[in-house]
Write a protein that holds these residues in place. Sequence first.
Motif, PDB file in Angstrom:
ATOM      1  N   ILE A  25       0.870  -1.173   0.000  1.00 39.84           N
ATOM      2  CA  ILE A  25       0.000   0.000   0.000  1.00 39.84           C
ATOM      3  C   ILE A  25       0.907   1.223   0.000  1.00 39.84           C
ATOM      4  CG2 ILE A  25      -1.799   1.280   1.218  1.00 39.84           C
ATOM      5  CD1 ILE A  25      -2.706  -1.435   2.388  1.00 39.84           C
ATOM      6  N   SER A  26       0.840   1.965  -1.083  1.00 38.80           N
ATOM      7  CA  SER A  26       1.744   3.103  -1.229  1.00 38.80           C
ATOM      8  C   SER A  26       1.240   4.318  -0.468  1.00 38.80           C
ATOM      9  CB  SER A  26       1.907   3.466  -2.712  1.00 38.80           C
ATOM     10  OG  SER A  26       0.684   3.931  -3.230  1.00 38.80           O
ATOM     11  N   ALA A  27       2.166   5.187  -0.149  1.00 38.55           N
ATOM     12  CA  ALA A  27       1.811   6.469   0.444  1.00 38.55           C
ATOM     13  C   ALA A  27       1.159   7.326  -0.634  1.00 38.55           C
ATOM     14  CB  ALA A  27       3.066   7.155   0.975  1.00 38.55           C
ATOM     15  N   GLN A  28       0.254   8.184  -0.255  1.00 39.04           N
ATOM     16  CA  GLN A  28      -0.473   9.018  -1.211  1.00 39.04           C
ATOM     17  C   GLN A  28       0.459   9.889  -2.048  1.00 39.04           C
ATOM     18  OE1 GLN A  28      -3.658   8.737  -1.993  1.00 39.04           O
ATOM     19  NE2 GLN A  28      -3.425  10.273  -3.573  1.00 39.04           N
ATOM     20  N   ASP A  29       1.521  10.401  -1.429  1.00 39.37           N
ATOM     21  CA  ASP A  29       2.421  11.278  -2.166  1.00 39.37           C
ATOM     22  C   ASP A  29       3.264  10.538  -3.201  1.00 39.37           C
ATOM     23  OD1 ASP A  29       4.113   9.967  -0.381  1.00 39.37           O
ATOM     24  OD2 ASP A  29       5.303  11.754   0.025  1.00 39.37           O
ATOM     25  N   CYS A  30       3.190   9.230  -3.200  1.00 42.76           N
ATOM     26  CA  CYS A  30       3.936   8.424  -4.162  1.00 42.76           C
ATOM     27  C   CYS A  30       3.522   8.732  -5.596  1.00 42.76           C
ATOM     28  CB  CYS A  30       3.704   6.949  -3.840  1.00 42.76           C
ATOM     29  SG  CYS A  30       4.715   5.831  -4.792  1.00 42.76           S
ATOM     30  N   LEU A  31       2.278   9.120  -5.792  1.00 41.40           N
ATOM     31  CA  LEU A  31       1.772   9.382  -7.137  1.00 41.40           C
ATOM     32  C   LEU A  31       1.951  10.831  -7.582  1.00 41.40           C
ATOM     33  CD1 LEU A  31      -1.499   7.290  -7.059  1.00 41.40           C
ATOM     34  CD2 LEU A  31       0.642   6.744  -8.202  1.00 41.40           C
ATOM     35  N   GLU A  32       2.486  11.649  -6.733  1.00 37.89           N
ATOM     36  CA  GLU A  32       2.659  13.057  -7.083  1.00 37.89           C
ATOM     37  C   GLU A  32       3.772  13.279  -8.094  1.00 37.89           C
ATOM     38  OE1 GLU A  32       3.151  15.170  -3.421  1.00 37.89           O
ATOM     39  OE2 GLU A  32       1.110  14.738  -2.772  1.00 37.89           O
ATOM     40  N   ASN A  33       4.682  12.348  -8.189  1.00 34.72           N
ATOM     41  CA  ASN A  33       5.817  12.465  -9.079  1.00 34.72           C
ATOM     42  C   ASN A  33       6.051  11.098  -9.712  1.00 34.72           C
ATOM     43  OD1 ASN A  33       8.742  11.998  -9.667  1.00 34.72           O
ATOM     44  ND2 ASN A  33       8.878  14.171  -9.140  1.00 34.72           N
ATOM     45  N   ILE A  34       6.009  11.026 -11.039  1.00 36.87           N
ATOM     46  CA  ILE A  34       6.103   9.736 -11.717  1.00 36.87           C
ATOM     47  C   ILE A  34       7.452   9.063 -11.483  1.00 36.87           C
ATOM     48  CG2 ILE A  34       6.907  10.438 -14.005  1.00 36.87           C
ATOM     49  CD1 ILE A  34       4.045   7.984 -13.175  1.00 36.87           C
ATOM     50  N   GLN A  35       8.512   9.831 -11.339  1.00 33.91           N
ATOM     51  CA  GLN A  35       9.814   9.231 -11.046  1.00 33.91           C
ATOM     52  C   GLN A  35       9.819   8.617  -9.654  1.00 33.91           C
ATOM     53  OE1 GLN A  35      12.470   8.717 -13.155  1.00 33.91           O
ATOM     54  NE2 GLN A  35      13.077   7.405 -11.452  1.00 33.91           N
ATOM     55  N   LYS A  36       9.210   9.304  -8.702  1.00 37.23           N
ATOM     56  CA  LYS A  36       9.099   8.764  -7.345  1.00 37.23           C
ATOM     57  C   LYS A  36       8.283   7.469  -7.352  1.00 37.23           C
ATOM     58  CE  LYS A  36       7.830  10.228  -2.695  1.00 37.23           C
ATOM     59  NZ  LYS A  36       7.367  11.328  -1.863  1.00 37.23           N
ATOM     60  N   PHE A  37       7.229   7.449  -8.166  1.00 36.29           N
ATOM     61  CA  PHE A  37       6.407   6.250  -8.289  1.00 36.29           C
ATOM     62  C   PHE A  37       7.210   5.095  -8.901  1.00 36.29           C
ATOM     63  CE2 PHE A  37       2.779   4.067 -10.671  1.00 36.29           C
ATOM     64  CZ  PHE A  37       2.396   3.322  -9.562  1.00 36.29           C
ATOM     65  N   SER A  38       7.969   5.374  -9.937  1.00 35.44           N
ATOM     66  CA  SER A  38       8.817   4.350 -10.562  1.00 35.44           C
ATOM     67  C   SER A  38       9.849   3.808  -9.582  1.00 35.44           C
ATOM     68  CB  SER A  38       9.538   4.927 -11.785  1.00 35.44           C
ATOM     69  OG  SER A  38       8.630   5.267 -12.782  1.00 35.44           O
ATOM     70  N   ASP A  39      10.474   4.704  -8.838  1.00 42.49           N
ATOM     71  CA  ASP A  39      11.457   4.284  -7.835  1.00 42.49           C
ATOM     72  C   ASP A  39      10.802   3.407  -6.772  1.00 42.49           C
ATOM     73  OD1 ASP A  39      13.355   5.751  -9.207  1.00 42.49           O
ATOM     74  OD2 ASP A  39      13.302   7.453  -7.803  1.00 42.49           O
ATOM     75  N   TYR A  40       9.598   3.765  -6.379  1.00 43.28           N
ATOM     76  CA  TYR A  40       8.862   3.000  -5.365  1.00 43.28           C
ATOM     77  C   TYR A  40       8.550   1.595  -5.879  1.00 43.28           C
ATOM     78  CZ  TYR A  40       5.440   2.068  -1.682  1.00 43.28           C
ATOM     79  OH  TYR A  40       4.757   1.532  -0.613  1.00 43.28           O
ATOM     80  N   ILE A  41       8.127   1.494  -7.131  1.00 47.86           N
ATOM     81  CA  ILE A  41       7.834   0.191  -7.738  1.00 47.86           C
ATOM     82  C   ILE A  41       9.081  -0.683  -7.717  1.00 47.86           C
ATOM     83  CG2 ILE A  41       7.293  -0.950  -9.934  1.00 47.86           C
ATOM     84  CD1 ILE A  41       5.366   1.401 -10.497  1.00 47.86           C
ATOM     85  N   ASN A  42      10.227  -0.126  -8.073  1.00 44.98           N
ATOM     86  CA  ASN A  42      11.471  -0.898  -8.062  1.00 44.98           C
ATOM     87  C   ASN A  42      11.919  -1.241  -6.648  1.00 44.98           C
ATOM     88  OD1 ASN A  42      11.964  -1.258 -10.810  1.00 44.98           O
ATOM     89  ND2 ASN A  42      12.886   0.762 -10.992  1.00 44.98           N
ATOM     90  N   GLU A  43      11.836  -0.279  -5.751  1.00 41.99           N
ATOM     91  CA  GLU A  43      12.273  -0.497  -4.364  1.00 41.99           C
ATOM     92  C   GLU A  43      11.472  -1.616  -3.700  1.00 41.99           C
ATOM     93  OE1 GLU A  43      11.628   1.798  -0.178  1.00 41.99           O
ATOM     94  OE2 GLU A  43      12.150   3.048  -1.902  1.00 41.99           O
ATOM     95  N   LYS A  44      10.175  -1.638  -3.927  1.00 43.36           N
ATOM     96  CA  LYS A  44       9.301  -2.639  -3.297  1.00 43.36           C
ATOM     97  C   LYS A  44       9.193  -3.919  -4.134  1.00 43.36           C
ATOM     98  CE  LYS A  44       8.214  -0.031   0.175  1.00 43.36           C
ATOM     99  NZ  LYS A  44       8.663  -0.336   1.520  1.00 43.36           N
ATOM    100  N   GLU A  45       9.882  -3.960  -5.282  1.00 42.89           N
ATOM    101  CA  GLU A  45       9.868  -5.116  -6.185  1.00 42.89           C
ATOM    102  C   GLU A  45       8.447  -5.518  -6.579  1.00 42.89           C
ATOM    103  OE1 GLU A  45      12.337  -8.264  -4.654  1.00 42.89           O
ATOM    104  OE2 GLU A  45      14.033  -6.901  -4.385  1.00 42.89           O
ATOM    105  N   ILE A  46       7.651  -4.534  -6.924  1.00 41.40           N
ATOM    106  CA  ILE A  46       6.257  -4.759  -7.309  1.00 41.40           C
ATOM    107  C   ILE A  46       6.223  -5.370  -8.704  1.00 41.40           C
ATOM    108  CG2 ILE A  46       4.106  -3.555  -7.892  1.00 41.40           C
ATOM    109  CD1 ILE A  46       4.857  -1.571  -5.599  1.00 41.40           C
ATOM    110  N   ASN A  47       5.445  -6.458  -8.850  1.00 42.42           N
ATOM    111  CA  ASN A  47       5.354  -7.115 -10.150  1.00 42.42           C
ATOM    112  C   ASN A  47       3.982  -6.962 -10.805  1.00 42.42           C
ATOM    113  OD1 ASN A  47       3.778  -9.007  -8.770  1.00 42.42           O
ATOM    114  ND2 ASN A  47       5.505 -10.368  -8.455  1.00 42.42           N
ATOM    115  N   TYR A  48       2.991  -6.504 -10.063  1.00 45.13           N
ATOM    116  CA  TYR A  48       1.644  -6.280 -10.587  1.00 45.13           C
ATOM    117  C   TYR A  48       1.069  -5.044  -9.912  1.00 45.13           C
ATOM    118  CZ  TYR A  48      -3.435  -6.672 -10.926  1.00 45.13           C
ATOM    119  OH  TYR A  48      -4.758  -6.396 -11.133  1.00 45.13           O
ATOM    120  N   PHE A  49       0.431  -4.195 -10.693  1.00 43.76           N
ATOM    121  CA  PHE A  49      -0.294  -3.088 -10.093  1.00 43.76           C
ATOM    122  C   PHE A  49      -1.439  -2.691 -11.008  1.00 43.76           C
ATOM    123  CE2 PHE A  49       3.075  -1.063 -12.526  1.00 43.76           C
ATOM    124  CZ  PHE A  49       2.427  -0.027 -13.184  1.00 43.76           C
ATOM    125  N   GLN A  50      -2.391  -1.971 -10.423  1.00 46.43           N
ATOM    126  CA  GLN A  50      -3.545  -1.473 -11.168  1.00 46.43           C
ATOM    127  C   GLN A  50      -3.634   0.031 -10.988  1.00 46.43           C
ATOM    128  OE1 GLN A  50      -7.229  -3.511 -10.423  1.00 46.43           O
ATOM    129  NE2 GLN A  50      -8.458  -1.840 -11.221  1.00 46.43           N
TER     130      GLN A  50
END
Length: 111
Positions: A25-50
Amino acid sequence: MVNYSFSIATTQILGALFNGHTLVISAQDCLENIQKFSDYINEKEINYFQCTPSIADSLDYKKLKHVHTVAVAGEIIPKSLFYNTYENDIKLVNVYGQSEFHAGTEKMIER
């Protein structure tokens, strides 16, 4: 990516847990910046999202190390998203339906 109080969120929450996956479950501010969102996906090793197609289309899938499936809903899917996922061997799923009744349908977008 959906607020947990929205009924369709149960599909995301329970779908992950019932299939033995880790729910992130991401923090709300994660979506404020697409680079931050990409970094979060890699950091958490997310393989599926909607998410919405516009958010999904703004990602650079060459840089996302673990993603293998992206489900999108709520908007028209642009051709660029199809090509972006296709070229990076990522499954694209169109989720649609009447969320007010917690009914949904999905269509795997084939290559």
